[in-house]
Design an enzyme around this catalytic site. Sequence first.
Site, mmCIF file in Angstrom:
data_model
loop_
_atom_site.group_PDB
_atom_site.id
_atom_site.type_symbol
_atom_site.label_atom_id
_atom_site.label_comp_id
_atom_site.label_asym_id
_atom_site.label_seq_id
_atom_site.Cartn_x
_atom_site.Cartn_y
_atom_site.Cartn_z
ATOM 1 N N ARG A 1 9.032 12.897 3.582
ATOM 2 C CA ARG A 1 9.901 11.897 4.698
ATOM 3 C C ARG A 1 10.135 10.641 3.848
ATOM 4 O O ARG A 1 10.780 9.962 4.816
ATOM 5 C CB ARG A 1 8.952 11.759 5.735
ATOM 6 C CG ARG A 1 8.412 13.142 6.361
ATOM 7 C CD ARG A 1 7.375 12.805 7.603
ATOM 8 N NE ARG A 1 6.666 14.178 7.700
ATOM 9 C CZ ARG A 1 5.831 14.318 8.238
ATOM 10 N NH1 ARG A 1 5.135 13.394 9.001
ATOM 11 N NH2 ARG A 1 5.045 15.601 8.714
ATOM 12 N N HIS B 1 -10.435 5.670 7.980
ATOM 13 C CA HIS B 1 -9.969 4.522 8.691
ATOM 14 C C HIS B 1 -8.426 4.930 9.403
ATOM 15 O O HIS B 1 -8.015 4.005 9.841
ATOM 16 C CB HIS B 1 -10.451 3.043 8.851
ATOM 17 C CG HIS B 1 -9.949 2.674 7.886
ATOM 18 N ND1 HIS B 1 -10.579 2.967 6.328
ATOM 19 C CD2 HIS B 1 -9.225 1.832 7.406
ATOM 20 C CE1 HIS B 1 -10.061 2.204 5.546
ATOM 21 N NE2 HIS B 1 -8.984 1.396 5.994
ATOM 22 N N GLU C 1 -1.413 -5.184 8.327
ATOM 23 C CA GLU C 1 -0.875 -6.509 8.451
ATOM 24 C C GLU C 1 0.767 -6.656 8.607
ATOM 25 O O GLU C 1 1.211 -7.514 9.079
ATOM 26 C CB GLU C 1 -0.735 -7.149 6.944
ATOM 27 C CG GLU C 1 -2.145 -7.539 6.464
ATOM 28 C CD GLU C 1 -2.772 -6.399 5.954
ATOM 29 O OE1 GLU C 1 -2.758 -5.340 5.611
ATOM 30 O OE2 GLU C 1 -4.416 -6.709 5.966
ATOM 31 N N VAL D 1 1.004 5.632 5.840
ATOM 32 C CA VAL D 1 -0.760 5.723 6.199
ATOM 33 C C VAL D 1 -0.936 7.248 5.846
ATOM 34 O O VAL D 1 -0.102 8.183 6.592
ATOM 35 C CB VAL D 1 -1.225 5.357 7.691
ATOM 36 C CG1 VAL D 1 -2.758 5.244 7.663
ATOM 37 C CG2 VAL D 1 -0.534 3.806 7.895
ATOM 38 N N ILE D 2 -1.862 7.362 5.080
ATOM 39 C CA ILE D 2 -1.984 8.985 4.664
ATOM 40 C C ILE D 2 -3.470 9.342 5.236
ATOM 41 O O ILE D 2 -4.351 8.642 4.523
ATOM 42 C CB ILE D 2 -1.835 9.220 3.179
ATOM 43 C CG1 ILE D 2 -0.397 8.746 2.880
ATOM 44 C CG2 ILE D 2 -2.043 10.803 2.681
ATOM 45 C CD1 ILE D 2 0.031 9.125 1.489
ATOM 46 N N ALA E 1 -0.224 -1.523 6.216
ATOM 47 C CA ALA E 1 0.085 -1.417 7.499
ATOM 48 C C ALA E 1 -0.678 -2.151 8.316
ATOM 49 O O ALA E 1 -0.002 -2.576 9.732
ATOM 50 C CB ALA E 1 0.026 0.257 7.870
ATOM 51 N N PHE F 1 10.043 1.109 14.006
ATOM 52 C CA PHE F 1 8.703 1.618 13.542
ATOM 53 C C PHE F 1 9.147 2.781 12.477
ATOM 54 O O PHE F 1 9.196 3.801 12.702
ATOM 55 C CB PHE F 1 7.876 2.450 14.672
ATOM 56 C CG PHE F 1 6.595 2.777 14.295
ATOM 57 C CD1 PHE F 1 5.490 1.936 13.991
ATOM 58 C CD2 PHE F 1 6.433 4.390 14.019
ATOM 59 C CE1 PHE F 1 4.322 2.302 13.659
ATOM 60 C CE2 PHE F 1 5.119 4.475 13.736
ATOM 61 C CZ PHE F 1 4.123 3.634 13.459
ATOM 62 N N THR G 1 -7.941 8.145 3.635
ATOM 63 C CA THR G 1 -8.527 6.965 4.603
ATOM 64 C C THR G 1 -9.239 7.638 5.602
ATOM 65 O O THR G 1 -8.871 8.069 6.522
ATOM 66 C CB THR G 1 -7.680 5.844 4.817
ATOM 67 O OG1 THR G 1 -8.396 4.948 5.690
ATOM 68 C CG2 THR G 1 -6.431 6.093 5.727
ATOM 69 N N PHE H 1 1.014 -1.114 0.136
ATOM 70 C CA PHE H 1 0.062 0.151 0.177
ATOM 71 C C PHE H 1 0.782 1.488 -0.135
ATOM 72 O O PHE H 1 1.809 1.356 0.727
ATOM 73 C CB PHE H 1 -0.886 -0.043 1.128
ATOM 74 C CG PHE H 1 -2.015 0.680 1.059
ATOM 75 C CD1 PHE H 1 -3.524 0.007 0.752
ATOM 76 C CD2 PHE H 1 -2.342 2.048 1.139
ATOM 77 C CE1 PHE H 1 -4.773 0.817 0.658
ATOM 78 C CE2 PHE H 1 -3.418 2.884 1.019
ATOM 79 C CZ PHE H 1 -4.699 2.074 0.742
#
Length: 158
Positions: free
Chosen positions: A128, A89, A59, A82-83, A57, A114, A87, A23
């Site tokens: 980033r 969620h 998973e 994760v953006i 993420a 992490f 999303t 993803f």
Amino acid sequence: MPKSIAGDLTGSGRRFAIAATRFNGAIVEQLVAGALDCLIRHGVKDGDITVVRVPGAWELPLVAKALAESRAYDAVIALGCVIRGETPHFDYVAGEAAKGLSAVALASGVPVAFGVLTTDTTEQAAARAGLKGGNKGVDAAISAVEMVQVLAAIARKP
Ligand code: INI
């Protein structure tokens, strides 16, 4: 004089697993490239690095757990992105990934770095991931090397 324990940044002889999400793959592959370059520059052999691709993420914790419990690696480096804008969620995916990865490290005793970007926009994520200098994959890889070394130093000097 207090005693001091610190990990150096030598990765030679150590084995690392990288778990990376498909993803947001264009960004995450930049994190993977940064992590690989960092590990190699810190003395890790090519053959001592394994890259595992996972869907997203969400998973990452389960795969990090399998990697840590295999005892085949000195540390696991989790990479993802994760953006928020993309999303509804976001909080679930990002939050559970963070909680799960932390839980894996604590339960297994194997360091789990992490390296999951959590940003509001794709532009912030790209910045980033190396576009503007910093690369979270590099940061996560160097943290993994240091954690392996600091845990080894603690084990040597109880
Ligand atoms: N997974 C990510 O890694 N990043 C995201 O931004 C994301 N969004 O936007 O939803 C995302 N979702 C997929 C999720 O991680 C799982 O793969 C999916 O829900 C299947 O379990």
